[in-house]
Design a protein around this motif. Sequence first.
Motif, mmCIF file in Angstrom:
data_model
loop_
_atom_site.group_PDB
_atom_site.id
_atom_site.type_symbol
_atom_site.label_atom_id
_atom_site.label_comp_id
_atom_site.label_asym_id
_atom_site.label_seq_id
_atom_site.Cartn_x
_atom_site.Cartn_y
_atom_site.Cartn_z
ATOM 1 N N GLU A 61 0.840 -1.206 0.000
ATOM 2 C CA GLU A 61 0.000 0.000 0.000
ATOM 3 C C GLU A 61 0.872 1.252 0.000
ATOM 4 N N GLU A 64 2.544 1.914 -3.438
ATOM 5 C CA GLU A 64 1.616 1.842 -4.571
ATOM 6 C C GLU A 64 2.046 2.715 -5.739
ATOM 7 N N ASP A 65 2.560 3.908 -5.458
ATOM 8 C CA ASP A 65 2.937 4.833 -6.533
ATOM 9 C C ASP A 65 4.435 4.861 -6.790
ATOM 10 N N ALA A 66 5.182 3.956 -6.179
ATOM 11 C CA ALA A 66 6.637 4.001 -6.299
ATOM 12 C C ALA A 66 7.150 3.361 -7.582
ATOM 13 N N PRO A 69 3.105 0.069 -12.971
ATOM 14 C CA PRO A 69 2.276 -1.133 -12.794
ATOM 15 C C PRO A 69 2.990 -2.380 -13.311
#
Length: 352
Positions: A61, A64-66, A69
């Motif tokens: 969580e 998530e943006d590290a 995808p």
Amino acid sequence: MGPDLLNYSIREPYGVCARILAYNHPILFASTKIGSAIAAGNSLILKPPVQAPLSAYRMMELLEDAFPPGVLNLITCGQPGSEALVSHPLVPRISLIGSAQTGRAIAATASQRLKHVSMELGGKNACIVYPEANIAEASAGAVAGMNLAICGQSCGSTSRLFIHQSVYDEVLKKVAAGMSTFQPGEPTDPSTLMGCLISMDHRGRVERMVADAVSAGARVVIGGAAPNDPNFTKRPYYMPTILADVTADMDIAQQEVFGPVLSVIRWQDEEELFAAVNSVEYGLTASIWTQDLSQAHRAAQRVDSGFVWINRTSSHFPGVSFGGFKQSGLGKEESLEELLSFTREKVITVAL
């Protein structure tokens, strides 16, 4: 190569890699085992332990943006899911932290596609005390080497203590006093020094191993049972335990307990000492205590283990390779060797 040829090599990522993790350091393993594979250019599938997956969920969580995808992925599953991951044709690189039994099973499955496998597996590690040792420091080191904060559930724990005959009683007394300061407690209490085992099933295994050792002639110095406190009796807690009068051929001295159980073995002849130290199927760590530096280096070379401390125990050092021999694993972690292991070397020759 000659005046008309250029030869060079490059390192390429494997593609998709999988890392299967153990339960004893759930967030530590989840957080520290992602860097090398991704830094080498791979995407990574993490499989946290089914017994303790929640910290890995929380880590995902936060991250998530590290990453883009698909670069860092997490799955939770039991044995069937692990088998599918290991056998999948699009996952050519597998890494495991777990037991030797699990390692052999994964190696067998991965061998069907000749996958690159690295493993950090179990240990039945020796702590050796020479008569030339600083007795106070060696005794404290023997206690620290048991990793009692996590109830001895560490592959690197020095759970076999070899004490020279001349200092046996003194060291044993000090180690018993030191281990007795660790008492099971609630994990939410800041004063707690020692946690619990992973499950009641595992506590039952530890209890059986201790009972079998006592039946074989071992003597309980401290512990040897679950806590008397009713708050802990029906939960997977187990008291710090020292077994004296252990011989090197007993099961308790050969098999990994993965709990707070220290087997103490008396020694006098150095040749017999190393025969006993190296008699187990594992070879992960060892700790040697002596103030004689020549003796220390000689002993370190004779111990059949991949990571040896002299007058120290349990420490890991960033950049220093960690890994074992025999049934304790394949490959090295925590170092440049780990990073390179997540790449394939390609050699290119050009005619000029």
